[in-house]
Design an enzyme around this catalytic site. Structure first.
Site, mmCIF file in Angstrom:
data_model
loop_
_atom_site.group_PDB
_atom_site.id
_atom_site.type_symbol
_atom_site.label_atom_id
_atom_site.label_comp_id
_atom_site.label_asym_id
_atom_site.label_seq_id
_atom_site.Cartn_x
_atom_site.Cartn_y
_atom_site.Cartn_z
ATOM 1 N N ASP A 50 0.839 -1.208 0.000
ATOM 2 C CA ASP A 50 0.000 0.000 0.000
ATOM 3 C C ASP A 50 0.871 1.255 0.000
ATOM 4 O O ASP A 50 1.723 1.433 0.867
ATOM 5 C CB ASP A 50 -0.917 -0.026 1.230
ATOM 6 C CG ASP A 50 -1.712 1.262 1.387
ATOM 7 O OD1 ASP A 50 -2.152 1.818 0.367
ATOM 8 O OD2 ASP A 50 -1.876 1.715 2.538
ATOM 9 N N CYS A 85 -1.781 5.592 -11.145
ATOM 10 C CA CYS A 85 -2.003 5.703 -9.695
ATOM 11 C C CYS A 85 -1.235 6.945 -9.260
ATOM 12 O O CYS A 85 -0.013 7.003 -9.445
ATOM 13 C CB CYS A 85 -1.476 4.471 -8.956
ATOM 14 S SG CYS A 85 -1.493 4.662 -7.149
ATOM 15 N N ALA A 88 1.290 6.513 -6.123
ATOM 16 C CA ALA A 88 2.506 5.768 -6.475
ATOM 17 C C ALA A 88 3.565 6.678 -7.082
ATOM 18 O O ALA A 88 4.745 6.306 -7.131
ATOM 19 C CB ALA A 88 2.176 4.629 -7.434
ATOM 20 N N LYS A 168 -12.248 0.862 -3.680
ATOM 21 C CA LYS A 168 -11.310 -0.229 -3.950
ATOM 22 C C LYS A 168 -11.922 -1.588 -3.602
ATOM 23 O O LYS A 168 -11.591 -2.606 -4.202
ATOM 24 C CB LYS A 168 -10.000 -0.035 -3.167
ATOM 25 C CG LYS A 168 -9.076 1.029 -3.763
ATOM 26 C CD LYS A 168 -7.822 1.207 -2.910
ATOM 27 C CE LYS A 168 -6.855 2.236 -3.457
ATOM 28 N NZ LYS A 168 -6.068 1.803 -4.622
ATOM 29 N N CYS A 198 -6.780 11.114 -7.750
ATOM 30 C CA CYS A 198 -6.685 9.732 -7.293
ATOM 31 C C CYS A 198 -7.468 8.945 -8.330
ATOM 32 O O CYS A 198 -8.598 9.326 -8.664
ATOM 33 C CB CYS A 198 -7.316 9.578 -5.909
ATOM 34 S SG CYS A 198 -7.509 7.846 -5.408
#
Lengths: 233, 233
Positions: A50, A85, A88, A168, A198
């Site tokens: 995560d 993402c 990330a 999610k 996001c």
């Protein structure tokens, strides 16, 4: 031949599918036949640690896993890399350093789209997950463009993040309420444009759902990846 | 760890996205966290030669390209292969021979699902693209299970195939009419169950759209791929 786009995906898997659908839509704008669409090689790897926990210092880093994915995509034939993402991108350097391939940077492209498409706007709302917020990914990019980031207060961020976890997990209805509430708070605080910063956000709200323009970072990345791939054709 | 599923995709790209969404749905049935979902490595390669033309002898074979994709997926870390395109299964041997990986066969799994879920049915309607029909992929598999394939007549097949091209080009409304018309002809000829034996079909009709059960080959493959991947966990 258009370039083959390598996709570091799975963060989460539904956001990756959404990105692929947007790549296809933009690809079809110029493709006369199925065979003219761009090729994607996608590693949808939900097992990566995560990002939010890693940035908060409460979990392992996804950087080694992301670098390994970039190398795997390169070996499989990818010629340019994209990563749908936002959080990330706190580890973008690990991806960029892993191969000689060009990397299309989601956050930079999205802020570029805001400047291009809404040049008069100054206060830009940012709907980003905890990790992206703690790393100040959008805050830094917006400030570098002399724009003012507008972000949720602490209670609203916690509620928004809870909504991201719901999305999610496949609970889109609950997630939609949380995301919309955060967007409305930013608008109340003067945001003239909202960035869906996001890639779970566009799974539940679209451009027509808010009283101000919404910039979908997934769509920005998809459009840019297709134009990059086709420019080589 | 669940196995990583390698996907020979892009035939067409929308069908591959639909397959990934179904894998995610079945994966989420048992995943408590995002990290528990199965990993997919997907080569969405729309540039492969048209399968239908190859089977008709009017175009080059996709077999060498499919074998190269299978090797690339293996090298990238795939541990089991799946190919969400029925017509491409006329070239399944090239895929199977290219790597030591197990291959989940879409046509065999779909006919297996018909037998399991509709054991009393004898007359099975098949909505398949020209290539799959000319290669008799479903006809042979059904006959081997003592079932009777019911297929469109020549004019209806041409109309159906035109619909498949429309779906591949993104014109879902026109494609839906052609697909529904073919399904209704098969039902009029006594089909008790309809196989969506082309992965473009479930992009336009679902289980509730026909007066008889619809077996979606994409969903059968997705469910089987997830259970195969998780059985190793």
């Amino acid at each position: 031949m258009p370039l083959t786009i390598g996709v570091l995906g799975g963060m989460g898997p539904a956001a990756t599918i959404n990105f692929m659908a947007k790549v296809l839509r933009h690809s079809q704008e110029s493709a006369a036949r199925e065979q003219d669409n761009v090729r994607l090689i996608v590693d949808s790897n939900p097992a990566l640690p995560d990002r939010n926990a890693a940035i908060a210092g409460t979990g392992p880093s996804p950087a080694p896993g992301l670098a390994a994915m970039a190398r795997g995509l390169h070996a499989a034939g990818a010629q340019v890399l994209a990563m749908p993402c936002n959080a990330a991108h706190a580890f973008a350097d690990a991806v960029i350093g892993a191969t000689p391939l060009p990397f299309i940077h989601l956050v930079e492209e999205t802020v570029g789209a805001v400047s291009r498409e809404h040049g008069a706007a100054r206060r830009i709302g940012v709907l980003a997950a905890n990790g992206a917020a703690e790393a100040r990914l959008y805050e830094r990019a917006l400030e570098a463009s002399a724009l003012i980031p507008v972000v949720p207060d602490q209670a609203m961020r916690a509620n928004f993040m809870n909504g991201i976890w719901q999305i999610k997990a496949g609970d889109l209805a609950s997630g939609r309420s949380a995301v919309a509430a955060a967007a409305m708070q930013l608008i109340a605080e003067g945001a003239e444009v909202i960035i869906a910063g996001c890639t779970e956000v566009p799974l539940v709200i679209g451009p027509g759902d808010l009283p101000v323009p919404l910039i979908d970072s997934t769509d920005v990345l998809a459009r840019r990846a297709v134009s990059f791939a086709l420019a080589a054709a």
